[in-house]
Design a protein around this motif. Structure first.
Motif, PDB file in Angstrom:
ATOM      1  N   ALA A 228     -43.241  57.567 104.429  1.00 51.18           N
ATOM      2  CA  ALA A 228     -44.165  58.561 103.867  1.00 51.18           C
ATOM      3  C   ALA A 228     -43.447  59.672 103.113  1.00 51.18           C
ATOM      4  O   ALA A 228     -44.047  60.344 102.270  1.00 51.18           O
ATOM      5  N   ALA A 229     -42.165  59.883 103.413  1.00 53.33           N
ATOM      6  CA  ALA A 229     -41.414  60.937 102.741  1.00 53.33           C
ATOM      7  C   ALA A 229     -40.991  60.534 101.330  1.00 53.33           C
ATOM      8  O   ALA A 229     -40.515  61.369 100.561  1.00 53.33           O
ATOM      9  N   TYR A 230     -41.154  59.260 100.981  1.00 50.56           N
ATOM     10  CA  TYR A 230     -40.727  58.756  99.678  1.00 50.56           C
ATOM     11  C   TYR A 230     -41.935  58.429  98.820  1.00 50.56           C
ATOM     12  O   TYR A 230     -43.007  58.077  99.324  1.00 50.56           O
ATOM     13  N   SER A 231     -41.756  58.500  97.524  1.00 49.43           N
ATOM     14  CA  SER A 231     -42.794  58.111  96.574  1.00 49.43           C
ATOM     15  C   SER A 231     -42.807  56.586  96.443  1.00 49.43           C
ATOM     16  O   SER A 231     -41.751  55.973  96.263  1.00 49.43           O
ATOM     17  N   THR A 232     -43.994  55.983  96.524  1.00 50.58           N
ATOM     18  CA  THR A 232     -44.077  54.531  96.358  1.00 50.58           C
ATOM     19  C   THR A 232     -43.646  54.112  94.956  1.00 50.58           C
ATOM     20  O   THR A 232     -43.077  53.034  94.772  1.00 50.58           O
ATOM     21  N   ALA A 233     -43.897  54.978  93.972  1.00 44.38           N
ATOM     22  CA  ALA A 233     -43.473  54.657  92.606  1.00 44.38           C
ATOM     23  C   ALA A 233     -41.951  54.603  92.506  1.00 44.38           C
ATOM     24  O   ALA A 233     -41.387  53.731  91.820  1.00 44.38           O
ATOM     25  N   GLN A 234     -41.281  55.516  93.195  1.00 44.05           N
ATOM     26  CA  GLN A 234     -39.818  55.531  93.177  1.00 44.05           C
ATOM     27  C   GLN A 234     -39.250  54.291  93.854  1.00 44.05           C
ATOM     28  O   GLN A 234     -38.328  53.648  93.338  1.00 44.05           O
ATOM     29  N   VAL A 235     -39.814  53.942  95.009  1.00 42.62           N
ATOM     30  CA  VAL A 235     -39.350  52.749  95.723  1.00 42.62           C
ATOM     31  C   VAL A 235     -39.660  51.499  94.910  1.00 42.62           C
ATOM     32  O   VAL A 235     -38.857  50.565  94.838  1.00 42.62           O
ATOM     33  N   GLN A 236     -40.819  51.468  94.265  1.00 40.77           N
ATOM     34  CA  GLN A 236     -41.188  50.327  93.433  1.00 40.77           C
ATOM     35  C   GLN A 236     -40.192  50.129  92.303  1.00 40.77           C
ATOM     36  O   GLN A 236     -39.787  48.999  92.005  1.00 40.77           O
ATOM     37  N   ALA A 237     -39.779  51.220  91.670  1.00 37.63           N
ATOM     38  CA  ALA A 237     -38.802  51.122  90.581  1.00 37.63           C
ATOM     39  C   ALA A 237     -37.465  50.593  91.096  1.00 37.63           C
ATOM     40  O   ALA A 237     -36.810  49.771  90.429  1.00 37.63           O
ATOM     41  N   SER A 238     -37.070  51.017  92.281  1.00 41.01           N
ATOM     42  CA  SER A 238     -35.803  50.549  92.862  1.00 41.01           C
ATOM     43  C   SER A 238     -35.867  49.061  93.190  1.00 41.01           C
ATOM     44  O   SER A 238     -34.914  48.314  92.943  1.00 41.01           O
ATOM     45  N   ILE A 239     -36.994  48.622  93.753  1.00 42.79           N
ATOM     46  CA  ILE A 239     -37.157  47.201  94.079  1.00 42.79           C
ATOM     47  C   ILE A 239     -37.152  46.364  92.799  1.00 42.79           C
ATOM     48  O   ILE A 239     -36.538  45.291  92.738  1.00 42.79           O
TER      49      ILE A 239
END
Length: 402
Positions: A228-239
């Motif tokens: 929850a502390a991370y943006s899903t958009a940021q994690v999506q870009a990393s994946i």
């Protein structure tokens, strides 16, 4: 004074019941349409939000291809490898948990009954990415997952079609050509986005599905739970960056996988539903303006018909303000009467449409109060000109009017 004026206005309305009803018809339709559309729009938005939320929050679904469906031809993109799952789990910041899935379809058979369903091979992380409690029985043991034992956990739809009212836990059934022991039953989750039935599933250890159904070690879907502390958009870009590298997708080529962000879909669908509701409500509100014009027209006719009456009132001492107030109150009473009937009609229409649309009736007092207030304002706005015209009549000319 005000009560006498109101009484005179109501008597005038009562003398011409049919004309009064037809005069208020535009207001009735306008209020009913606006309240109905806004209420159903909010109910639909709530249903969409609940449907998407059932897929989980802060969850990314990673699938091969470029979207749901078969796509535009060409060879099917390869599934993921278990090494891809491990890489996402280890190398991406903000990833809380990853559940890999090997998917297939099969016919579940029990005591002569059969049901075609989805077979989902996964681990216990599947029940924790988007918490899905066990209604009865248990999850898989570590030994069952490691060894790929033929055990299964049923979704509620499969249970209802094969077992009816019987508890399936402890029984043995067949899925495809495999016999498996039923060790658990999932709680019912209902429909997900796009009309998919989440409960129509048989969950098995991933190795059992890979070895005995799909015949390979491929992973069809990755469910990624984001902290929850991370943006899903940021994690999506990393994946995306990691998988492009692992799948040898060079610059300039399109991804052969897609990532489904439940939060973004929820926001997009909610915005679309709200926008459509606003547009349709605005169109329906035109009926209120038309109704106001109808009230002004009839009130002008009424002033013409009652010119002699107005002249007598002015001649015996009534001031222009009292005449203006009388006709203004009459216009407001007509408009408010139409608003009340429109609100009642709206609730009746909503009650009839809610079961058809399959949404919950969410009574919104705010839109009902606002719609009624607008109907009253329309009475003031469109009734003022006829009332002003009546108040400005010359008593002598009015008495001569035939």
């Amino acid at each position: 004074m005000i009560w006498t004026t109101l009484l005179l206005a109501l008597r005038s309305i009562a003398r011409h019941k049919l004309r009064s009803f037809l005069t208020t018809l535009g207001i009735i339709i306008g209020v009913a349409a606006v309240v109905t559309m806004v209420t159903l729009g909010k109910a639909t938005t709530a249903a969409v939000q609940a449907s998407i939320s059932s897929l989980g929050t802060n969850i990314l679904q990673v699938r091969p291809g470029q979207g749901f469906g078969r796509g535009g031809g060409g060879p099917r993109p390869p599934d993921f490898k278990i090494e891809d799952v491990d890489a996402v789990r280890r190398q991406i910041s903000g990833v809380r948990i990853v559940a890999e899935e090997a998917q297939s379809t099969g016919t579940a058979v029990y005591e002569g009954g059969n049901w075609s369903t989805t077979v989902n091979g996964t681990t216990n992380d599947f029940f924790r990415v988007n918490p899905w409690p066990i209604a009865s029985g248990r999850e898989f043991t570590d030994q069952e997952i490691f060894a790929g034992k033929s055990v299964c956990i049923l979704g509620n739809t499969v249970k209802k079609n094969l077992y009816r009212d019987k508890d399936p836990v402890g029984t043995r059934m067949r899925i495809g050509g495999i016999s498996c022991d039923v060790v658990g039953l999932l709680i019912a989750k209902g429909q997900a986005g796009f009309g998919a039935d989440q409960d129509d599933v048989v969950v098995m250890p991933i190795k059992a599905v890979q070895r005995r159904i799909t015949g390979n070690r491929d992973v069809r879907v990755m469910l990624v739970g984001v902290d929850a502390a991370y943006s899903t958009a940021q994690v999506q870009a990393s994946i995306t960056s990691l998988l492009r590298e692992r799948r040898n997708i060079t610059n300039g080529k399109e991804d052969d996988f897609f990532i489904f962000d439940t939060n973004q879909i929820n926001q997009t669908l909610t915005q679309s539903t709200t926008l459509l509701t606003g547009i349709v409500s605005a169109v329906a509100a035109i009926s209120l303006v038309v109704g106001g014009i109808g009230i002004m027209n009839i009130m002008l006719v009424s002033v013409t018909e009652r010119t002699r009456e107005i002249g007598i009132r002015l001649a015996i001492g009534a001031v222009a303000r009292e005449v203006l107030l009388q006709f203004l109150v009459e216009a407001i009473a007509l408009s408010c009467l139409g608003g009340v009937i429109g609100l009642v009609l709206a609730q009746a229409v909503i009650a009839g449409l809610v079961p058809v649309l399959g949404v919950k009736w969410l009574f919104d007092p705010q839109i009902n109060i606002v719609a009624f207030a607008i109907s009253a304002v329309i009475g003031v706005v469109f009734g003022y000109f006829p009332a002003r015209r009546a108040a400005s009549l010359n008593p002598i000319d009015a008495l001569r009017h035939e």
